[in-house]
Motif scaffolding. Structure first.
Motif, PDB file in Angstrom:
ATOM      1  N   SER A   1      42.156  40.195  31.231  1.00 31.37           N
ATOM      2  CA  SER A   1      40.968  39.478  30.761  1.00 31.37           C
ATOM      3  C   SER A   1      40.083  39.155  31.969  1.00 31.37           C
ATOM      4  CB  SER A   1      41.394  38.203  30.042  1.00 31.37           C
ATOM      5  OG  SER A   1      42.129  37.410  30.937  1.00 31.37           O
ATOM      6  N   VAL A   2      38.838  38.822  31.680  1.00 36.29           N
ATOM      7  CA  VAL A   2      37.960  38.425  32.796  1.00 36.29           C
ATOM      8  C   VAL A   2      37.708  36.917  32.727  1.00 36.29           C
ATOM      9  CG1 VAL A   2      36.749  40.626  33.130  1.00 36.29           C
ATOM     10  CG2 VAL A   2      35.838  38.946  31.513  1.00 36.29           C
ATOM     11  N   LEU A   3      37.591  36.355  33.924  1.00 30.49           N
ATOM     12  CA  LEU A   3      37.288  34.923  34.021  1.00 30.49           C
ATOM     13  C   LEU A   3      35.770  34.781  34.023  1.00 30.49           C
ATOM     14  CD1 LEU A   3      38.709  32.060  35.165  1.00 30.49           C
ATOM     15  CD2 LEU A   3      37.208  32.688  37.034  1.00 30.49           C
ATOM     16  N   CYS A   4      35.247  33.967  33.137  1.00 31.16           N
ATOM     17  CA  CYS A   4      33.799  33.818  33.106  1.00 31.16           C
ATOM     18  C   CYS A   4      33.430  32.359  32.933  1.00 31.16           C
ATOM     19  CB  CYS A   4      33.176  34.676  32.011  1.00 31.16           C
ATOM     20  SG  CYS A   4      34.271  35.141  30.708  1.00 31.16           S
TER      21      CYS A   4
ATOM     22  N   THR B   1      31.833  25.502  31.505  1.00 33.00           N
ATOM     23  CA  THR B   1      32.810  26.138  30.615  1.00 33.00           C
ATOM     24  C   THR B   1      33.459  27.282  31.371  1.00 33.00           C
ATOM     25  OG1 THR B   1      31.502  25.615  28.693  1.00 33.00           O
ATOM     26  CG2 THR B   1      33.112  27.397  28.444  1.00 33.00           C
ATOM     27  N   THR B   2      34.762  27.322  31.324  1.00 33.18           N
ATOM     28  CA  THR B   2      35.497  28.439  31.919  1.00 33.18           C
ATOM     29  C   THR B   2      36.289  29.089  30.796  1.00 33.18           C
ATOM     30  OG1 THR B   2      35.698  27.243  33.984  1.00 33.18           O
ATOM     31  CG2 THR B   2      37.227  29.073  33.661  1.00 33.18           C
ATOM     32  N   ILE B   3      36.076  30.387  30.588  1.00 27.00           N
ATOM     33  CA  ILE B   3      36.863  31.084  29.559  1.00 27.00           C
ATOM     34  C   ILE B   3      37.412  32.379  30.141  1.00 27.00           C
ATOM     35  CG2 ILE B   3      35.627  30.181  27.536  1.00 27.00           C
ATOM     36  CD1 ILE B   3      33.973  32.702  27.469  1.00 27.00           C
ATOM     37  N   ARG B   4      38.384  32.913  29.467  1.00 28.20           N
ATOM     38  CA  ARG B   4      38.850  34.272  29.783  1.00 28.20           C
ATOM     39  C   ARG B   4      38.682  35.071  28.507  1.00 28.20           C
ATOM     40  NH1 ARG B   4      41.427  34.291  34.860  1.00 28.20           N
ATOM     41  NH2 ARG B   4      41.509  36.549  34.599  1.00 28.20           N
ATOM     42  N   ILE B   5      38.027  36.222  28.631  1.00 28.57           N
ATOM     43  CA  ILE B   5      37.868  37.085  27.449  1.00 28.57           C
ATOM     44  C   ILE B   5      38.263  38.514  27.806  1.00 28.57           C
ATOM     45  CG2 ILE B   5      36.085  35.776  26.230  1.00 28.57           C
ATOM     46  CD1 ILE B   5      33.978  37.569  27.460  1.00 28.57           C
ATOM     47  N   ARG B   6      38.535  39.310  26.762  1.00 27.97           N
ATOM     48  CA  ARG B   6      38.865  40.719  26.974  1.00 27.97           C
ATOM     49  C   ARG B   6      38.448  41.502  25.731  1.00 27.97           C
ATOM     50  NH1 ARG B   6      45.321  39.609  26.552  1.00 27.97           N
ATOM     51  NH2 ARG B   6      45.376  39.317  24.308  1.00 27.97           N
ATOM     52  N   ARG B   7      38.419  42.805  25.889  1.00 26.55           N
ATOM     53  CA  ARG B   7      38.173  43.680  24.752  1.00 26.55           C
ATOM     54  C   ARG B   7      39.492  43.831  23.982  1.00 26.55           C
ATOM     55  NH1 ARG B   7      32.777  43.884  24.191  1.00 26.55           N
ATOM     56  NH2 ARG B   7      31.707  44.798  25.976  1.00 26.55           N
ATOM     57  N   PRO B   8      39.430  44.048  22.675  1.00 22.40           N
ATOM     58  CA  PRO B   8      40.680  44.227  21.926  1.00 22.40           C
ATOM     59  C   PRO B   8      41.490  45.379  22.516  1.00 22.40           C
ATOM     60  CG  PRO B   8      38.800  44.109  20.439  1.00 22.40           C
ATOM     61  CD  PRO B   8      38.241  44.150  21.814  1.00 22.40           C
ATOM     62  N   GLY B   9      42.789  45.171  22.611  1.00 24.86           N
ATOM     63  CA  GLY B   9      43.671  46.224  23.123  1.00 24.86           C
ATOM     64  C   GLY B   9      43.857  46.165  24.633  1.00 24.86           C
ATOM     65  N   GLN B  10      42.955  45.417  25.340  1.00 24.21           N
ATOM     66  CA  GLN B  10      43.119  45.315  26.807  1.00 24.21           C
ATOM     67  C   GLN B  10      44.148  44.237  27.142  1.00 24.21           C
ATOM     68  OE1 GLN B  10      39.310  44.384  28.467  1.00 24.21           O
ATOM     69  NE2 GLN B  10      38.812  46.531  28.867  1.00 24.21           N
TER      70      GLN B  10
END
Ligand code: KIV
Ligand code: ZN
Length: 517
Positions: A487-490, A475-484
């Motif tokens: 995003s980071v690739l994880c 699984t490859t996702i990109r997530i971030r904190r709200p307002g940022q």
């Protein structure tokens, strides 16, 4: 002029079944010879020396059997010493071949005439002419031909005029192919090639000049290829470079070199690699891993510099570090990157992506020092070890989070998951609800103050690894904190697709915590 090559098609005359066979620890029987013969026909060689029928009843039988199944467009020849019995045996053995040739020989070097034949040169020349005359008597009515070899031609520099004179006599007696053997490779290709040039100049145009080079000093291919450019048209070669002592010139190497020089090679080169494997099995002679073209290592890159150049040019017809396109010789996929302590990030990237693990060059760069230190101890790292190290690296990415357990406790329109994990050394448990594991995990984490936004999601099936372990999902996702905005690739890898998703989120939590973007 024979030296002009543009209109001269090389004639590949294969001697695996004779010179190659006579040097095997267990020479082939008829059945085995038939298998190799079939391979030679599939390669499309122009001539096959099927054996030495005077050597044994077994070889006589094999020569006769191959002659009976030979196609119309291949010259079938048998070897005979310059003695009446051998010549008669060949004539009998090849009688059914559509295109027949008797190949007779005698040594002409001063050393061999004096110490092995123990005959004066005049006697040797006379015997050569008598042998060719007899062979021609057999061949003429059958529309066949006669080849004469001056054994130890490579040692004939000091008596070359005698040898050329003998050639002229045997040509007058009916020989149309004059073979120049480097029976034992002792000196320089250049010296041999100069002698070839002299013979070519001295013989009439209807005569084909052949070269037959042994590989005692490892220069047989060079000598054969240069002899072609000096006017020799028939190239005597062996599959896998088999043959007496260090072998004969390799068919594959000569063909590839000529191809690279723009010569049209009249062979199906895509059959080279499968043929090499088959012949190695049949001969019980392993292929040296450094053997040009066919060795296990022949298209492998291990140093960082080479890996970088090879990667940048891998989709081009000419590669920075490969002699030919491996597809040309039936070795598709042979170009490979081996990871050792000398390798760089490019190798990590290439190895993982070729295994179907779509990492980024940044990830490869991060992983490289770890793999390098492992390799200092272990040597080249097998691909499964690299994959496992990458997987562990994802799970143990620096950061305060560690996933312990993940379990689906209710399924249906909404799904419920229990997730146990460690945050800053303290064990926690959340129950997440959502329409799938990602949604449930993100929702559950929100309850304990970890709010995340998912901006990209992708899951792929990874192939089974080379040890046959069961297939995994990445699984490859990109997530971030709200307002940022960044995003980071994880990523997460697991045999269970849901667990791979949750692992990816924890990989992201750690990256966000240590500020990696
Ligand atoms: O190496 C050699 O000289 C030979 C001849 C018989 C042609 O094999
Ligand atoms: Zn030989």
């Amino acid at each position: 002029m024979k030296e002009q090559t543009s209109d001269r098609k090389p004639f590949f005359y294969d001697i695996t079944l004779r010179d190659g066979n006579q040097a095997l620890p267990k020479p082939w029987n008829t059945q085995e010879k038939k298998i190799v013969f079939q391979r030679l026909l599939e390669l499309g060689v122009q001539g096959v020396e099927v054996g030495f029928s005077g050597a044994s009843d077994m070889d006589f039988e094999a020569c006769a059997a191959l002659s009976a199944i030979a196609p119309d467009n291949v010259v079938i020849s048998g070897l005979a010493r310059a003695v009446e019995r051998d010549i008669r045996k060949v004539a009998e053995a090849i009688a059914e071949a559509p295109q027949q040739r008797i190949h007779t020989f005698i040594a002409t070097s001063p050393f061999n005439m004096a110490n092995v034949l123990r005959k004066p040169p005049e006697d040797v020349a006379r015997i050569a002419v008598e042998a060719v005359t007899l062979a021609w008597e057999y061949m003429k009515p059958r529309g066949g031909e006669v080849q004469f070899s001056a054994e130890h031609f490579g040692d004939c520099a000091e008596n070359l005029s005698f040898v050329i004179d003998t050639f002229q006599k045997v040509v007058a007696a009916g020989a149309t192919v004059i073979n120049l053997p480097n029976t034992v490779e002792r000196t320089r290709p250049f010296a041999f090639v100069e002698m070839v040039r002299e013979v070519v100049r001295a013989l009439p145009d209807h005569v084909t000049v052949a070269v037959h080079c042994h590989n005692d000093l490892g220069m047989a291919t060079a000598t054969t290829v240069e002899s072609y450019f000096a006017g020799a048209t028939q190239l005597e070669v062996c599959l896998n470079g088999l043959g007496e002592r260090a072998g004969n010139t390799s068919l594959y190497e000569v063909a590839a070199a000529l191809h690279n020089c723009g010569v049209k090679v009249p062979l199906d080169m895509t059959k080279f690699y499968p043929t090499a494997i088959k012949v190695s099995e049949m001969a019980n002679v392993p292929i040296f891993e450094k053997a040009p073209l066919i060795g296990a290592d022949a298209m492998a890159h291990r140093s960082g510099i080479h890996q970088d150049g090879a990667t940048k040019t891998k989709d081009m017809s000419k590669g920075a570090y490969r002699p030919i396109d491996p597809v040309l010789i039936g070795r598709e996929g042979a170009e490979r990157w081996g990871f050792t302590s000398q390798s760089g990030k490019t190798a990590v990237y290439e190895i993982l992506t070729s295994a179907g693990w779509p990492v980024t060059i940044e990830e490869a760069t991060t992983l490289q020092p770890l793999l390098k230190s492992m390799s200092e101890e272990q040597g080249e790292l097998p691909v499964p070890v690299i994959l496992k190290t990458y997987e562990t690296y994802l799970e143990q990415a620096e950061g305060p989070f560690q996933l312990i357990e993940f379990e689906r406790i209710a399924s249906g329109v909404v799904e419920k998951f229990r997730i146990r994990f460690v945050k800053n050394g303290e064990e926690q448990e959340i129950i997440g609800v959502g329409d799938g594991p990602i949604d449930a995990c993100v929702n559950g984490l929100k309850e304990c103050g970890e709010t995340l936004e998912l901006t990209h999601y992708e899951q792929i099936a990874l192939d089974e690894d080379s040890e046959g372990a069961s297939a995994k999902a990445m699984t490859t996702i990109r997530i971030r904190r709200p307002g940022q905005t960044e995003s980071v690739l994880c990523r997460g890898v697991d045999t269970d697709t849901r667990r791979a998703n949750v692992k990816a989120i924890f990989n992201g939590l750690n990256k966000l915590s240590v500020g990696q973007c």
